[in-house]
Design an enzyme around this catalytic site. Structure first.
Site, PDB file in Angstrom:
ATOM      1  N   HIS A 135       5.733  15.523 -13.438  1.00  0.00           N
ATOM      2  CA  HIS A 135       6.058  15.063 -12.089  1.00  0.00           C
ATOM      3  C   HIS A 135       7.003  16.087 -11.468  1.00  0.00           C
ATOM      4  O   HIS A 135       7.780  16.738 -12.173  1.00  0.00           O
ATOM      5  CB  HIS A 135       6.727  13.688 -12.189  1.00  0.00           C
ATOM      6  CG  HIS A 135       6.915  12.984 -10.894  1.00  0.00           C
ATOM      7  ND1 HIS A 135       7.919  13.301 -10.011  1.00  0.00           N
ATOM      8  CD2 HIS A 135       6.232  11.948 -10.324  1.00  0.00           C
ATOM      9  CE1 HIS A 135       7.861  12.494  -8.966  1.00  0.00           C
ATOM     10  NE2 HIS A 135       6.841  11.664  -9.124  1.00  0.00           N
ATOM     11  N   ASP A 212      10.884  11.876 -19.752  1.00  0.00           N
ATOM     12  CA  ASP A 212      10.625  11.154 -18.504  1.00  0.00           C
ATOM     13  C   ASP A 212       9.780   9.943 -18.857  1.00  0.00           C
ATOM     14  O   ASP A 212       8.582  10.041 -19.095  1.00  0.00           O
ATOM     15  CB  ASP A 212       9.896  12.070 -17.526  1.00  0.00           C
ATOM     16  CG  ASP A 212       9.433  11.345 -16.261  1.00  0.00           C
ATOM     17  OD1 ASP A 212       9.672  10.128 -16.142  1.00  0.00           O
ATOM     18  OD2 ASP A 212       8.801  11.991 -15.409  1.00  0.00           O
ATOM     19  N   GLN A 215       6.727   6.017 -16.709  1.00  0.00           N
ATOM     20  CA  GLN A 215       5.451   5.334 -16.885  1.00  0.00           C
ATOM     21  C   GLN A 215       5.305   4.705 -18.273  1.00  0.00           C
ATOM     22  O   GLN A 215       4.231   4.204 -18.607  1.00  0.00           O
ATOM     23  CB  GLN A 215       4.295   6.316 -16.640  1.00  0.00           C
ATOM     24  CG  GLN A 215       4.283   6.934 -15.255  1.00  0.00           C
ATOM     25  CD  GLN A 215       3.997   5.939 -14.149  1.00  0.00           C
ATOM     26  OE1 GLN A 215       3.488   4.846 -14.400  1.00  0.00           O
ATOM     27  NE2 GLN A 215       4.313   6.304 -12.924  1.00  0.00           N
ATOM     28  N   LYS A 238       9.466   0.706 -10.802  1.00  0.00           N
ATOM     29  CA  LYS A 238       8.186   0.722 -11.516  1.00  0.00           C
ATOM     30  C   LYS A 238       8.118  -0.368 -12.589  1.00  0.00           C
ATOM     31  O   LYS A 238       7.083  -0.531 -13.240  1.00  0.00           O
ATOM     32  CB  LYS A 238       7.958   2.100 -12.148  1.00  0.00           C
ATOM     33  CG  LYS A 238       7.834   3.231 -11.130  1.00  0.00           C
ATOM     34  CD  LYS A 238       7.550   4.555 -11.807  1.00  0.00           C
ATOM     35  CE  LYS A 238       7.676   5.733 -10.852  1.00  0.00           C
ATOM     36  NZ  LYS A 238       6.665   5.726  -9.786  1.00  0.00           N
ATOM     37  N   CYS A 380       2.588  13.697  -6.808  1.00  0.00           N
ATOM     38  CA  CYS A 380       3.754  14.499  -7.206  1.00  0.00           C
ATOM     39  C   CYS A 380       3.468  15.333  -8.450  1.00  0.00           C
ATOM     40  O   CYS A 380       4.358  15.584  -9.261  1.00  0.00           O
ATOM     41  CB  CYS A 380       4.980  13.622  -7.417  1.00  0.00           C
ATOM     42  SG  CYS A 380       5.619  12.886  -5.895  1.00  0.00           S
TER      43      CYS A 380
END
Length: 426
Positions: A135, A212, A215, A238, A380
């Site tokens: 991202h 990261d 997700q 999210k 992104c």
């Protein structure tokens, strides 16, 4: 931290999705005269009443600043704010709530690490390993730091199955490698990172690891201690929480070694006219009045997901994600990016795709006319799209309230969209 149990059956999973759906008000509406089918969860999730009500209670009953007052409202606000930190710590398996730093979002969390740790530890020639699938939030901060420190950026490529290539990662690692910062689950490919392989490669040369997890935290059980990394970042919005807040988890000894990034109230110990001393983590990194209602909402989201059970959330998404992939791949002319659901580490419940001869934005616009919300653009991940040889893609992404009926409605609308363009072009 969630305890793994046997996965529930399909009927039980469907019942969970229906129950959660009934508790999320925004899903009960019509768009362009059609029932809303919301499949843009990788961008942001919808919020259950429990989260909305928790934030409403703060503003209605005890709105006050935190850490700064001895009166009743301030004390209650402080208690609820710090309780939210404890909830996040439990949710991700942190050793202590002192390892949880509240930020505006995951992007700010990565920037915090970049400017606090990166600027003070990287020297000319040191190496930062990223990937072609990152991202922008995990690319741009490190580009800026590399420009200021003289560090060198390297990028892991993809396997033929469109997963991050761990063999390539091992080739990139050298004694000059100081940081490996990678996405846990790709928001475009849906692939799941081989974290043990990354940690092993990093530790072989004494490098730090940032994950990261935007997700992954909302979608699967996560134990940050078991992962063996140094930092994890995630965003509230999210995971059924509000926008405007995210968090950084860091091993406490690592956080303790990092200087402040921003200055102001809250992050200090003592202030003099010509110098200051600073609070211990996490307060050291939380300058100014924080997002109090948002933190409380994030804590409520952790409670909500924990009550469902992250093992069940993950099982539900494996089921609905596989169904989405299978139904979408049966549509003629569709290309789906990323590995198959049968990949060794599975696949997230999202599918970025293109239809031969059609632009992703055109497809998404007609889907919206049918009440179906999907994403279009580069998500992104512009470098990844260039790597794949495409300028954009559409993306359908599921969450715990997504049903097979949602997927069926999406696929039916997609077929109608393709037929429309075929008729127009005939």
């Amino acid at each position: 931290m969630q305890t793994a149990v046997a996965a529930p059956g399909a009927a039980s999973l469907a019942a969970i999705a229906e129950r959660v759906r009934a508790e999320v008000p925004v899903l009960d509406q019509r768009v362009h005269g059609r029932p809303l089918v919301y499949l843009d969860n990788a961008a942001t999730s919808q919020k259950p009443l429990a989260v909305l009500e928790a934030m409403d209670r703060y503003y209605r009953e005890y709105n006050s600043n935190v850490h700064r007052g001895v009166h009743f409202l301030s004390a209650r606000a402080t208690d609820e704010y710090e309780a939210a930190r404890q909830k996040v710590a439990r949710f991700v398996g942190a050793a202590s709530d002192r390892e949880i730093v509240f930020t505006r979002n995951a992007s700010e969390a990565i920037n915090l690490v970049a400017y606090s740790w990166g600027l003070n530890n990287l020297k000319p020639g040191d190496e930062i390993i990223l990937s072609v699938a990152e991202h922008h939030s995990n690319l741009v901060p490190w580009q800026l730091i590399a420009q200021r420190t003289g560090a060198v950026l390297k990028h892991v490529g993809l396997t033929p199955q469109q997963e991050l290539d761990m063999d390539h990662l091992r080739e990139l690692v050298t004694p000059r490698t100081k940081l490996i910062s990678l996405v846990h689950v790709s928001n475009t490919l849906g692939c799941v990172l081989d974290v043990p392989a990354v940690v092993e490669a990093a530790r072989s040369v004494g490098a730090r690891v940032l994950l990261d997890a935007c997700q992954s935290v909302p979608h699967m059980p996560l134990d940050v201690q078991a992962l063996g990394v140094d930092w994890v970042v995630a965003s509230s919005h999210k995971m059924m929480g509000p926008t405007g807040i995210g968090f950084l988890w860091g091993r406490y000894d690592v956080l303790e070694s990092m200087p402040p990034w921003m200055g102001g109230g809250e992050m200090i110990q003592d202030v003099f006219l010509d110098h200051s001393t600073y609070a211990a983590p996490p307060m050291r990194f939380e300058a100014g009045t924080p997002a109090i209602a948002e933190a409380i909402g994030l804590g409520a989201a952790c409670d909500y997901l924990s009550a469902i059970g992250m093992d069940k959330v993950h099982a539900l998404e494996e089921d609905i994600g596989t169904y989405l992939y299978e139904q979408l791949s049966a549509v003629e002319g569709v290309t789906i990016y990323g590995p198959r659901p049968s990949a060794p580490r599975g696949r997230a419940a999202l599918s970025a795709f293109n239809v031969a001869g059609l632009h992703a934005t055109d497809v998404s616009t007609l889907l919206d006319n049918a009440g179906v919300a999907v994403r279009s653009g580069h998500h992104c991940t512009q470098p990844l799209h260039r790597h794949l040889g495409i300028n954009a893609s559409a993306r359908a992404s599921c969450y715990v309230y997504t049903t097979r009926a949602d997927v069926d409605a999406f696929v039916a609308a997609l077929r109608e969209t393709i037929e429309f363009f075929a008729e127009v072009g005939a």
